[in-house]
Design a protein around this motif. Structure first.
Motif, PDB file in Angstrom:
ATOM      1  N   GLY A 192       0.827  -1.198   0.000  1.00 46.77           N
ATOM      2  CA  GLY A 192       0.000   0.000   0.000  1.00 46.77           C
ATOM      3  C   GLY A 192       0.857   1.241   0.000  1.00 46.77           C
ATOM      4  N   LEU A 193       0.425   2.240  -0.750  1.00 47.40           N
ATOM      5  CA  LEU A 193       1.124   3.517  -0.801  1.00 47.40           C
ATOM      6  C   LEU A 193       0.102   4.611  -1.008  1.00 47.40           C
ATOM      7  CD1 LEU A 193       3.748   5.233  -0.991  1.00 47.40           C
ATOM      8  CD2 LEU A 193       3.726   4.783  -3.457  1.00 47.40           C
ATOM      9  N   ALA A 194       0.144   5.618  -0.131  1.00 50.87           N
ATOM     10  CA  ALA A 194      -0.704   6.796  -0.277  1.00 50.87           C
ATOM     11  C   ALA A 194       0.190   8.017  -0.300  1.00 50.87           C
ATOM     12  CB  ALA A 194      -1.695   6.897   0.879  1.00 50.87           C
ATOM     13  N   ILE A 195      -0.074   8.881  -1.250  1.00 57.51           N
ATOM     14  CA  ILE A 195       0.610  10.167  -1.336  1.00 57.51           C
ATOM     15  C   ILE A 195      -0.479  11.216  -1.242  1.00 57.51           C
ATOM     16  CG2 ILE A 195       2.055  11.667  -2.742  1.00 57.51           C
ATOM     17  CD1 ILE A 195       3.136   9.082  -4.081  1.00 57.51           C
ATOM     18  N   GLY A 196      -0.502  11.922  -0.117  1.00 58.71           N
ATOM     19  CA  GLY A 196      -1.626  12.824   0.140  1.00 58.71           C
ATOM     20  C   GLY A 196      -2.891  12.001   0.269  1.00 58.71           C
ATOM     21  N   ASP A 197      -3.932  12.384  -0.448  1.00 57.12           N
ATOM     22  CA  ASP A 197      -5.207  11.665  -0.403  1.00 57.12           C
ATOM     23  C   ASP A 197      -5.314  10.594  -1.478  1.00 57.12           C
ATOM     24  OD1 ASP A 197      -6.079  13.225   1.713  1.00 57.12           O
ATOM     25  OD2 ASP A 197      -7.000  14.724   0.407  1.00 57.12           O
ATOM     26  N   ASP A 198      -4.263  10.403  -2.261  1.00 59.58           N
ATOM     27  CA  ASP A 198      -4.303   9.453  -3.374  1.00 59.58           C
ATOM     28  C   ASP A 198      -3.644   8.132  -2.998  1.00 59.58           C
ATOM     29  OD1 ASP A 198      -5.512  11.338  -5.069  1.00 59.58           O
ATOM     30  OD2 ASP A 198      -3.548  12.173  -5.610  1.00 59.58           O
ATOM     31  N   TYR A 199      -4.460   7.060  -2.954  1.00 61.08           N
ATOM     32  CA  TYR A 199      -3.901   5.723  -2.752  1.00 61.08           C
ATOM     33  C   TYR A 199      -3.513   5.157  -4.106  1.00 61.08           C
ATOM     34  CZ  TYR A 199      -4.494   5.076   2.197  1.00 61.08           C
ATOM     35  OH  TYR A 199      -4.349   5.171   3.547  1.00 61.08           O
ATOM     36  N   VAL A 200      -2.313   4.659  -4.183  1.00 60.38           N
ATOM     37  CA  VAL A 200      -1.780   4.086  -5.411  1.00 60.38           C
ATOM     38  C   VAL A 200      -2.257   2.638  -5.512  1.00 60.38           C
ATOM     39  CG1 VAL A 200       0.368   3.420  -6.530  1.00 60.38           C
ATOM     40  CG2 VAL A 200       0.225   5.591  -5.315  1.00 60.38           C
ATOM     41  N   SER A 201      -2.638   2.207  -6.705  1.00 65.91           N
ATOM     42  CA  SER A 201      -3.072   0.818  -6.869  1.00 65.91           C
ATOM     43  C   SER A 201      -2.085   0.056  -7.740  1.00 65.91           C
ATOM     44  CB  SER A 201      -4.475   0.767  -7.484  1.00 65.91           C
ATOM     45  OG  SER A 201      -4.476   1.366  -8.758  1.00 65.91           O
ATOM     46  N   GLU A 202      -2.162  -1.252  -7.640  1.00 63.85           N
ATOM     47  CA  GLU A 202      -1.354  -2.161  -8.444  1.00 63.85           C
ATOM     48  C   GLU A 202       0.143  -1.884  -8.338  1.00 63.85           C
ATOM     49  OE1 GLU A 202      -2.893  -2.799 -12.376  1.00 63.85           O
ATOM     50  OE2 GLU A 202      -4.932  -2.472 -11.691  1.00 63.85           O
ATOM     51  N   LEU A 203       0.633  -1.940  -7.107  1.00 67.80           N
ATOM     52  CA  LEU A 203       2.061  -1.735  -6.840  1.00 67.80           C
ATOM     53  C   LEU A 203       2.874  -2.971  -7.191  1.00 67.80           C
ATOM     54  CD1 LEU A 203       1.943  -0.353  -3.190  1.00 67.80           C
ATOM     55  CD2 LEU A 203       2.348   0.965  -5.256  1.00 67.80           C
ATOM     56  N   THR A 204       4.088  -2.746  -7.628  1.00 70.82           N
ATOM     57  CA  THR A 204       5.097  -3.797  -7.663  1.00 70.82           C
ATOM     58  C   THR A 204       6.299  -3.244  -6.927  1.00 70.82           C
ATOM     59  OG1 THR A 204       6.060  -3.067  -9.760  1.00 70.82           O
ATOM     60  CG2 THR A 204       4.302  -4.713  -9.875  1.00 70.82           C
ATOM     61  N   SER A 205       7.041  -4.116  -6.284  1.00 71.44           N
ATOM     62  CA  SER A 205       8.204  -3.634  -5.535  1.00 71.44           C
ATOM     63  C   SER A 205       9.276  -4.713  -5.470  1.00 71.44           C
ATOM     64  CB  SER A 205       7.807  -3.208  -4.117  1.00 71.44           C
ATOM     65  OG  SER A 205       7.311  -4.315  -3.393  1.00 71.44           O
ATOM     66  N   SER A 206      10.482  -4.250  -5.227  1.00 77.47           N
ATOM     67  CA  SER A 206      11.602  -5.171  -5.020  1.00 77.47           C
ATOM     68  C   SER A 206      12.581  -4.511  -4.070  1.00 77.47           C
ATOM     69  CB  SER A 206      12.285  -5.513  -6.344  1.00 77.47           C
ATOM     70  OG  SER A 206      12.809  -4.347  -6.947  1.00 77.47           O
ATOM     71  N   ILE A 207      13.301  -5.348  -3.320  1.00 77.91           N
ATOM     72  CA  ILE A 207      14.291  -4.855  -2.359  1.00 77.91           C
ATOM     73  C   ILE A 207      15.663  -5.360  -2.760  1.00 77.91           C
ATOM     74  CG2 ILE A 207      15.128  -5.003   0.019  1.00 77.91           C
ATOM     75  CD1 ILE A 207      12.252  -5.213   0.937  1.00 77.91           C
ATOM     76  N   ARG A 208      16.617  -4.461  -2.696  1.00 78.12           N
ATOM     77  CA  ARG A 208      18.025  -4.839  -2.856  1.00 78.12           C
ATOM     78  C   ARG A 208      18.791  -4.086  -1.777  1.00 78.12           C
ATOM     79  NH1 ARG A 208      21.619  -5.822  -8.007  1.00 78.12           N
ATOM     80  NH2 ARG A 208      23.597  -5.998  -6.931  1.00 78.12           N
ATOM     81  N   ASP A 209      19.407  -4.841  -0.888  1.00 78.28           N
ATOM     82  CA  ASP A 209      20.115  -4.282   0.264  1.00 78.28           C
ATOM     83  C   ASP A 209      19.149  -3.429   1.082  1.00 78.28           C
ATOM     84  OD1 ASP A 209      22.527  -5.535  -0.505  1.00 78.28           O
ATOM     85  OD2 ASP A 209      22.967  -3.900  -1.879  1.00 78.28           O
ATOM     86  N   LYS A 210      19.405  -2.130   1.201  1.00 79.60           N
ATOM     87  CA  LYS A 210      18.554  -1.253   2.006  1.00 79.60           C
ATOM     88  C   LYS A 210      17.697  -0.337   1.143  1.00 79.60           C
ATOM     89  CE  LYS A 210      21.248  -1.253   6.179  1.00 79.60           C
ATOM     90  NZ  LYS A 210      21.485  -0.502   7.389  1.00 79.60           N
ATOM     91  N   THR A 211      17.477  -0.735  -0.122  1.00 81.18           N
ATOM     92  CA  THR A 211      16.697   0.093  -1.032  1.00 81.18           C
ATOM     93  C   THR A 211      15.532  -0.696  -1.610  1.00 81.18           C
ATOM     94  OG1 THR A 211      18.652   1.373  -1.619  1.00 81.18           O
ATOM     95  CG2 THR A 211      16.793   1.506  -3.121  1.00 81.18           C
ATOM     96  N   MET A 212      14.338  -0.125  -1.525  1.00 82.37           N
ATOM     97  CA  MET A 212      13.148  -0.708  -2.133  1.00 82.37           C
ATOM     98  C   MET A 212      12.752   0.164  -3.319  1.00 82.37           C
ATOM     99  SD  MET A 212       9.308  -1.331  -0.575  1.00 82.37           S
ATOM    100  CE  MET A 212       9.670  -2.880   0.242  1.00 82.37           C
ATOM    101  N   THR A 213      12.521  -0.475  -4.453  1.00 83.54           N
ATOM    102  CA  THR A 213      12.016   0.206  -5.638  1.00 83.54           C
ATOM    103  C   THR A 213      10.542  -0.137  -5.757  1.00 83.54           C
ATOM    104  OG1 THR A 213      14.173   0.001  -6.701  1.00 83.54           O
ATOM    105  CG2 THR A 213      12.292   0.477  -8.126  1.00 83.54           C
TER     106      THR A 213
END
Length: 106
Positions: A48-69
């Motif tokens: 889940g990700l919200a920026i202000g009042d906008d919730y983002v849908s259909e996220l994809t993510s990956s982690i490498r070391d201490k960074t998440m894209t």
């Protein structure tokens, strides 16, 4: 030899669990001085990700070391795990970049 293999497997699983738990949870920031950001992470995935009042849908993510894209149809973000929390730089399409430090929300 079998014991060593089992020990190595258990150590690897424990290390992976600790890495995921460092990220896991609900992280928030910026509500007092800007539009605010909420990032929800389960295991090693942004769910889940919200920026202000906008919730983002259909996220994809990956982690490498201490960074998440994090990617979605309308933009992307980079989140970096620090000693203070998570520093996030979000690039929502057609809007100014959002830069915040997020802390755990209990």
């Amino acid at each position: 030899m079998r014991r060593l293999s089992l020990f190595a497997a258990a150590l690897f699983a424990a290390t992976a669990a600790l890495a995921a738990s460092a990220w896991e949870g609900t992280w928030t920031g910026g509500w007092d001085d800007s539009e605010g950001v909420q990032l929800i992470i389960a295991g090693d995935q942004a769910v889940g990700l919200a920026i202000g009042d906008d919730y983002v849908s259909e996220l994809t993510s990956s982690i490498r070391d201490k960074t998440m894209t994090i990617r979605w149809a309308g933009g992307d973000a980079t989140a970096t795990l620090t000693d203070e929390g998570i520093d996030i730089v979000a690039h929502p399409a057609g809007q100014p970049d959002v830069v915040e430090t997020l802390t755990p929300s209990y």
